[in-house]
Write an enzyme that holds these catalytic residues in place. Sequence first.
Site, PDB file in Angstrom:
ATOM      1  N   GLU A 140      -9.910   2.566  -8.481  1.00  0.00           N
ATOM      2  CA  GLU A 140     -11.161   2.958  -7.855  1.00  0.00           C
ATOM      3  C   GLU A 140     -11.843   3.914  -8.839  1.00  0.00           C
ATOM      4  O   GLU A 140     -12.397   3.496  -9.833  1.00  0.00           O
ATOM      5  CB  GLU A 140     -10.854   3.596  -6.499  1.00  0.00           C
ATOM      6  CG  GLU A 140     -12.063   3.835  -5.639  1.00  0.00           C
ATOM      7  CD  GLU A 140     -11.691   4.681  -4.431  1.00  0.00           C
ATOM      8  OE1 GLU A 140     -10.901   5.638  -4.580  1.00  0.00           O
ATOM      9  OE2 GLU A 140     -12.203   4.414  -3.338  1.00  0.00           O
TER      10      GLU A 140
ATOM     11  N   GLU B  10     -16.371   2.172   0.683  1.00  0.00           N
ATOM     12  CA  GLU B  10     -15.985   2.947   1.879  1.00  0.00           C
ATOM     13  C   GLU B  10     -17.043   3.988   2.257  1.00  0.00           C
ATOM     14  O   GLU B  10     -17.203   4.306   3.433  1.00  0.00           O
ATOM     15  CB  GLU B  10     -14.634   3.618   1.653  1.00  0.00           C
ATOM     16  CG  GLU B  10     -14.642   4.596   0.491  1.00  0.00           C
ATOM     17  CD  GLU B  10     -13.246   5.122   0.132  1.00  0.00           C
ATOM     18  OE1 GLU B  10     -12.261   4.627   0.674  1.00  0.00           O
ATOM     19  OE2 GLU B  10     -13.169   6.028  -0.714  1.00  0.00           O
TER      20      GLU B  10
ATOM     21  N   HIS C  90       0.842  -1.200   0.000  1.00  0.00           N
ATOM     22  CA  HIS C  90       0.000   0.000   0.000  1.00  0.00           C
ATOM     23  C   HIS C  90       0.873   1.245   0.000  1.00  0.00           C
ATOM     24  O   HIS C  90       1.778   1.375   0.830  1.00  0.00           O
ATOM     25  CB  HIS C  90      -0.914   0.007   1.233  1.00  0.00           C
ATOM     26  CG  HIS C  90      -1.903   1.142   1.209  1.00  0.00           C
ATOM     27  ND1 HIS C  90      -2.063   2.027   2.250  1.00  0.00           N
ATOM     28  CD2 HIS C  90      -2.766   1.549   0.235  1.00  0.00           C
ATOM     29  CE1 HIS C  90      -3.002   2.908   1.928  1.00  0.00           C
ATOM     30  NE2 HIS C  90      -3.430   2.644   0.718  1.00  0.00           N
ATOM     31  N   HIS C  91       0.617   2.128  -0.947  1.00  0.00           N
ATOM     32  CA  HIS C  91       1.319   3.412  -1.033  1.00  0.00           C
ATOM     33  C   HIS C  91       0.289   4.531  -1.071  1.00  0.00           C
ATOM     34  O   HIS C  91      -0.180   4.913  -2.140  1.00  0.00           O
ATOM     35  CB  HIS C  91       2.153   3.491  -2.319  1.00  0.00           C
ATOM     36  CG  HIS C  91       3.360   2.609  -2.316  1.00  0.00           C
ATOM     37  ND1 HIS C  91       4.045   2.297  -3.473  1.00  0.00           N
ATOM     38  CD2 HIS C  91       4.011   1.975  -1.298  1.00  0.00           C
ATOM     39  CE1 HIS C  91       5.077   1.512  -3.168  1.00  0.00           C
ATOM     40  NE2 HIS C  91       5.066   1.296  -1.856  1.00  0.00           N
ATOM     41  N   GLU C  92      -0.096   5.040   0.091  1.00  0.00           N
ATOM     42  CA  GLU C  92      -0.971   6.232   0.114  1.00  0.00           C
ATOM     43  C   GLU C  92      -0.057   7.450   0.012  1.00  0.00           C
ATOM     44  O   GLU C  92       0.836   7.629   0.843  1.00  0.00           O
ATOM     45  CB  GLU C  92      -1.787   6.273   1.406  1.00  0.00           C
ATOM     46  CG  GLU C  92      -2.605   7.542   1.602  1.00  0.00           C
ATOM     47  CD  GLU C  92      -3.554   7.827   0.447  1.00  0.00           C
ATOM     48  OE1 GLU C  92      -4.510   7.065   0.272  1.00  0.00           O
ATOM     49  OE2 GLU C  92      -3.338   8.819  -0.289  1.00  0.00           O
TER      50      GLU C  92
ATOM     51  N   HIS D  96      -6.104   4.041  -6.155  1.00  0.00           N
ATOM     52  CA  HIS D  96      -7.344   4.691  -5.705  1.00  0.00           C
ATOM     53  C   HIS D  96      -7.164   6.193  -5.920  1.00  0.00           C
ATOM     54  O   HIS D  96      -6.045   6.674  -6.008  1.00  0.00           O
ATOM     55  CB  HIS D  96      -7.615   4.363  -4.244  1.00  0.00           C
ATOM     56  CG  HIS D  96      -8.277   3.027  -4.098  1.00  0.00           C
ATOM     57  ND1 HIS D  96      -9.320   2.788  -3.226  1.00  0.00           N
ATOM     58  CD2 HIS D  96      -8.052   1.861  -4.746  1.00  0.00           C
ATOM     59  CE1 HIS D  96      -9.697   1.536  -3.338  1.00  0.00           C
ATOM     60  NE2 HIS D  96      -8.944   0.932  -4.232  1.00  0.00           N
ATOM     61  N   GLU D  97      -8.282   6.921  -6.017  1.00  0.00           N
ATOM     62  CA  GLU D  97      -8.253   8.332  -6.441  1.00  0.00           C
ATOM     63  C   GLU D  97      -7.364   8.438  -7.687  1.00  0.00           C
ATOM     64  O   GLU D  97      -6.433   9.240  -7.745  1.00  0.00           O
ATOM     65  CB  GLU D  97      -7.736   9.273  -5.341  1.00  0.00           C
ATOM     66  CG  GLU D  97      -8.495   9.201  -4.039  1.00  0.00           C
ATOM     67  CD  GLU D  97      -8.116   7.971  -3.220  1.00  0.00           C
ATOM     68  OE1 GLU D  97      -6.942   7.616  -3.193  1.00  0.00           O
ATOM     69  OE2 GLU D  97      -9.016   7.362  -2.617  1.00  0.00           O
TER      70      GLU D  97
HETATM   71  C1  NOJ Z   1      -8.993   6.177   0.150  1.00  0.00           C
HETATM   72  C2  NOJ Z   1      -9.087   4.825  -0.443  1.00  0.00           C
HETATM   73  O1  NOJ Z   1     -10.135   4.716  -1.361  1.00  0.00           O
HETATM   74  C3  NOJ Z   1      -9.246   3.829   0.691  1.00  0.00           C
HETATM   75  O2  NOJ Z   1      -9.428   2.531   0.159  1.00  0.00           O
HETATM   76  C4  NOJ Z   1      -8.039   3.894   1.566  1.00  0.00           C
HETATM   77  O3  NOJ Z   1      -8.265   3.057   2.664  1.00  0.00           O
HETATM   78  C5  NOJ Z   1      -7.795   5.318   2.071  1.00  0.00           C
HETATM   79  N1  NOJ Z   1      -7.836   6.232   1.008  1.00  0.00           N
HETATM   80  C6  NOJ Z   1      -6.446   5.440   2.764  1.00  0.00           C
HETATM   81  O4  NOJ Z   1      -5.418   5.202   1.835  1.00  0.00           O
END
Ligand code: NOJ
Length: 680
Positions: free
Chosen positions: A476, A482, A381-383, A457-458
């Site tokens: 996404e 969510e 995971h890379h936020e 995502h985003e």
């Molecule tokens: C938004 C993402 O759609 C979600 O899946 C994720 O858990 C959060 N951001 C944190 O990265």
Amino acid sequence: MRNLLLLAAGLLLLAGARAAVAAPETVSSPSGTLSFSIDVNGEGRPDWMLTRKGDIVIGKSRLGFILADAPKLERNLEIVSAERRSADTRWEQPWGERRYVTDRHNELTVTFREKTPLKRILRLRVRLFDDGLGFRIEFPEQPNLKTARIVEELTEFDIAEAGKAWWIPGGEWNRYEYLYNRTPISEVGQAHTPITFRTDTGLHLAIHEASLVDYAGMWLRKVEGQRFKARLSPSGTGPSVVRDLPFTTPWRVLLVAENAPALTHAADIILNLNEPSRIPDIKSWFTPHKYVGVWWEMHLDTATWATGPKLGATTANTRRYIDFAAKHGFRSVLVEGWNPGWDGDWFATGHDFDFTKPTPYFDLEGLSKYAMSKGVRIMGHHETAGNIKVYERQLSQALDLYQRLGVDSVKTGYVADAGGVQAPDGSFQWHDGQVQSRHHLKVVEEAAKRCIAVNPHEPIKDTGLRRTWPNWVAREGARGMEYNAWGDPKNPPHHEIDLVFTRMLAGPMDYTPGILSLTGRGGTPIPSTMARQLALYVLIYSPIQMAADLPENYAKHPSAFQFIKDVPADWSDSRALAGEVGEFAVIARKDRNSEDWYLGAGTDDTAREIWLNLDFLEPGRLYAAEIYRDAENGPGRFTTDFRNESRSNILIQQLNVAKGERFRIAMAPGGGMAVRFRAL
Ligand code: NOJ
């Protein structure tokens, strides 16, 4: 009679003579259903048009460009040549909704040259299929245009017939995460694509784009009446697009279908317009699969991404998920909050994210080994919080780390409240502008070098690039599950049906279904039934499907959970059997690795009964249908109420069936049905 024939021949000659010296140039689809023409008007301005069986679908619509530092490219043009080609082929997808995709089209390429001294050249390439078209503008190398600085693309779509539109706003702070508006076509404002239309005579149209590479994403702005104009996602640093010649725009795509289900099939055009795969060995390192994760608990706020007493990404909690995955046959475990950067206001800037090491509470090395010993993988995971400057600086090292540990897929994230990202040069850029189109491909290419699959995502919207880069497995790009944890409002039942006929035309979505508890944050009810949660695995396609609920919730519903364990994530065929945009959808898909079929059905907040013929099954074969349905109190009578426990009323039945038999689908408000047709 003879005179009439002579007259007709004369007219044909006249028409032929005119075509030889000037426009219009026309091309028809292989069966002649659609016909495209391109003309230049008295001022030398190109206009295109589309008819279907003789009726105008798109009236005269402009093409052209406004450039920042050169005269605009939109009039004083003449057609100097036209070429035609046809294709009738079939190609194989490494994974997908169907194994083989047919590409049958007629192509017309028209070259325009300015009559003015600059004599600049543009080329229009059009591919006409029986259920839609794609066209793009090519900028060939030439002496008087070296770099195009495009501030406006003048491409238009003038929809001829009145009707309804399903759309989300373009250029808003929450990117693609909006509920779909349903309005008259004439009342659309500025919209993202795919945008879907149903005309008053029932024709279904959708506008989107294909192969968005090194270019700004296209929004559509209603100009007047039912005329839409392309609006390129702006750049924070100047023109929307800056490209050295030669280059081509993405394909502008129009899908044209007789009904809503056919629209979903027409969407193969988007894949056909993309380049073939650049990863010939993808099948040796990416297999579609299902996953679980340390995820829903953060959205419920019973755990946190931030370190502290509620941290979700601890070694012990992750081991629990790995054991659960191994026991129930899930291939990977997503873990969010494994790395430093989540403490404090992580949304704000993303400055603090470190993708190259875990927090002290997460034994990344040990857990990857533990997972592998049980046949499971950690999903990375890379936020980034939209800080691609920070992310790109660490990208190689971060992916090297994953590769070394056998982490072969990564979910990325670009949460940033202004709809944009901070680019490497420090500027603000839209999530779907040219800078971000480059960024996403950079991540995908770097990941491909290390045999890692990517799921942003985003994201920037899907334009079929999974054909070229099949490690770009999902994204996404819409309101996902969510919102049912914390959204206000939560996703109403029609949202998922809207998605089937809008967002999903673009490609796979990581919707993260399977919330069998049917409750969000603080015990708030989710407007869905349990059968509907199962149906989502068939309705909303992705080659990676999450079982998003908590392990303890699955433990409470073992019989319904069985469907989630059984349903595949890869298909040899997919057929939309029935549906209306925003109202209901029924989709059947055939497992890529067995003779079994699966069916998913969903409705809006109206109870519905649908009778189908099981025509998709193989003749002469018996199937055990394992049916997961909303429980009825009597034929068509449901007490389901989203505010109480009755939404969990699921009835699981077995029935032997064969091809051609009538099959009844009955759905509660917000409900659905999921079926496995096990080949006997
Ligand atoms: C938004 C993402 O759609 C979600 O899946 C994720 O858990 C959060 N951001 C944190 O990265």
